[in-house]
Design an enzyme around this catalytic site. Sequence first.
Site, PDB file in Angstrom:
ATOM      1  N   ASN A 176       0.820  -1.224   0.000  1.00 20.30           N
ATOM      2  CA  ASN A 176       0.000   0.000   0.000  1.00 20.30           C
ATOM      3  C   ASN A 176       0.846   1.263   0.000  1.00 20.30           C
ATOM      4  O   ASN A 176       1.711   1.442   0.860  1.00 20.30           O
ATOM      5  CB  ASN A 176      -0.906   0.017   1.238  1.00 20.30           C
ATOM      6  CG  ASN A 176      -1.874  -1.160   1.250  1.00 20.30           C
ATOM      7  OD1 ASN A 176      -2.191  -1.704   0.190  1.00 20.30           O
ATOM      8  ND2 ASN A 176      -2.324  -1.538   2.427  1.00 20.30           N
ATOM      9  N   HIS A 177       0.582   2.134  -0.933  1.00 23.10           N
ATOM     10  CA  HIS A 177       1.155   3.488  -0.916  1.00 23.10           C
ATOM     11  C   HIS A 177       0.078   4.446  -0.415  1.00 23.10           C
ATOM     12  O   HIS A 177      -1.109   4.121  -0.435  1.00 23.10           O
ATOM     13  CB  HIS A 177       1.561   3.930  -2.328  1.00 23.10           C
ATOM     14  CG  HIS A 177       2.762   3.206  -2.857  1.00 23.10           C
ATOM     15  ND1 HIS A 177       3.563   3.720  -3.853  1.00 23.10           N
ATOM     16  CD2 HIS A 177       3.296   2.004  -2.545  1.00 23.10           C
ATOM     17  CE1 HIS A 177       4.543   2.866  -4.128  1.00 23.10           C
ATOM     18  NE2 HIS A 177       4.402   1.815  -3.349  1.00 23.10           N
ATOM     19  N   GLU A 178       0.503   5.635  -0.011  1.00 20.11           N
ATOM     20  CA  GLU A 178      -0.489   6.655   0.337  1.00 20.11           C
ATOM     21  C   GLU A 178      -1.197   7.100  -0.944  1.00 20.11           C
ATOM     22  O   GLU A 178      -0.581   7.217  -2.004  1.00 20.11           O
ATOM     23  CB  GLU A 178       0.193   7.862   0.954  1.00 20.11           C
ATOM     24  CG  GLU A 178       0.696   7.611   2.355  1.00 20.11           C
ATOM     25  CD  GLU A 178       1.370   8.858   2.877  1.00 20.11           C
ATOM     26  OE1 GLU A 178       0.821   9.477   3.786  1.00 20.11           O
ATOM     27  OE2 GLU A 178       2.436   9.216   2.341  1.00 20.11           O
ATOM     28  N   THR A 229       1.938   9.763  -4.991  1.00 18.46           N
ATOM     29  CA  THR A 229       1.873   8.462  -4.310  1.00 18.46           C
ATOM     30  C   THR A 229       3.273   7.873  -4.123  1.00 18.46           C
ATOM     31  O   THR A 229       3.434   6.799  -3.541  1.00 18.46           O
ATOM     32  CB  THR A 229       1.053   7.447  -5.144  1.00 18.46           C
ATOM     33  OG1 THR A 229       1.686   7.296  -6.422  1.00 18.46           O
ATOM     34  CG2 THR A 229      -0.383   7.878  -5.299  1.00 18.46           C
TER      35      THR A 229
END
Length: 216
Positions: A84-86, A92
């Site tokens: 998961n990335h922001e 991102t």
Amino acid sequence: MTNIGPDATERYPMPHHQKLVFLKNIITNPNIEVGDFTYYDDFDDPFNFERNVLYHFDFIGDKLAIGKFCAIASGVKFIMNGANHEISPISTYPFAIFGNGWEKINEVANLTAKYPHKGDTIIGNDVWIGYNATIMPGIQIGDGAIIASQAVVTKDVPAYAVVGGNPAQVIRKRFSDAVIERLLKIAWWNWDVAKISTHLKLINSVDIDALEAVGG
Ligand SMILES: CC(C)(COP(=O)(O)OP(=O)(O)OC[C@H]1O[C@@H](n2cnc3c(N)ncnc32)[C@H](O)[C@@H]1OP(=O)(O)O)[C@@H](O)C(=O)NCCC(=O)NCCS
């Protein structure tokens, strides 16, 4: 009936077919739990299973829990929270992981807290996951569900639902809601193996009344 059927502690329950394993007997990662009789059948090497649990980092500590009597086809992939990335910032790009000063963009104490965490991945019992399906982080799949080949599962799957596509949608329910409720109460997968062996024909039938009569 005396105990019949395969031994749940066997790595290769079909000795002539060593591409199929009772999965719990080959797992080495303590953050992966698998129930008895769940099998994985790989075209090439069943040890690919753990390699297909992707972005699964110890420092995040998220778990993949799979119930009993699941059938997992070749190429099934579980994407875990390390992927998961922001999403809300302008970029991102995960600047912070490279350190050397870039980690200072962190407003929280550690990287794990910075990136989105969707929770553990939990697969129920008697779930059939078709060829090359992908299960996204934090997904929960109910007992008795079927995941179609090539599905990308982005939302929780209710018990006894059949889902397919990308993003996976419910194709149909395998039974009425009332029957599903009864099946979940029976939970045959929690019976001891001798009882399961005795009542295999019923478990493999559509006679819910008879299965219920032998006990939940
Ligand atoms: C999901 C599955 C069990 C459905 O089988 P089924 O009940 O006989 O379903 P049908 O073929 O009648 O298809 C029902 C609907 O689902 C759709 N569908 C079937 N397989 C699909 C898939 N992989 N992805 C998306 N949609 C699928 C069909 O297009 C059909 O849609 P419609 O109702 O709009 O016409 C089967 O297609 C499947 O994917 N099995 C997994 C096989 C596998 O990977 N085995 C590995 C060895 S263990």
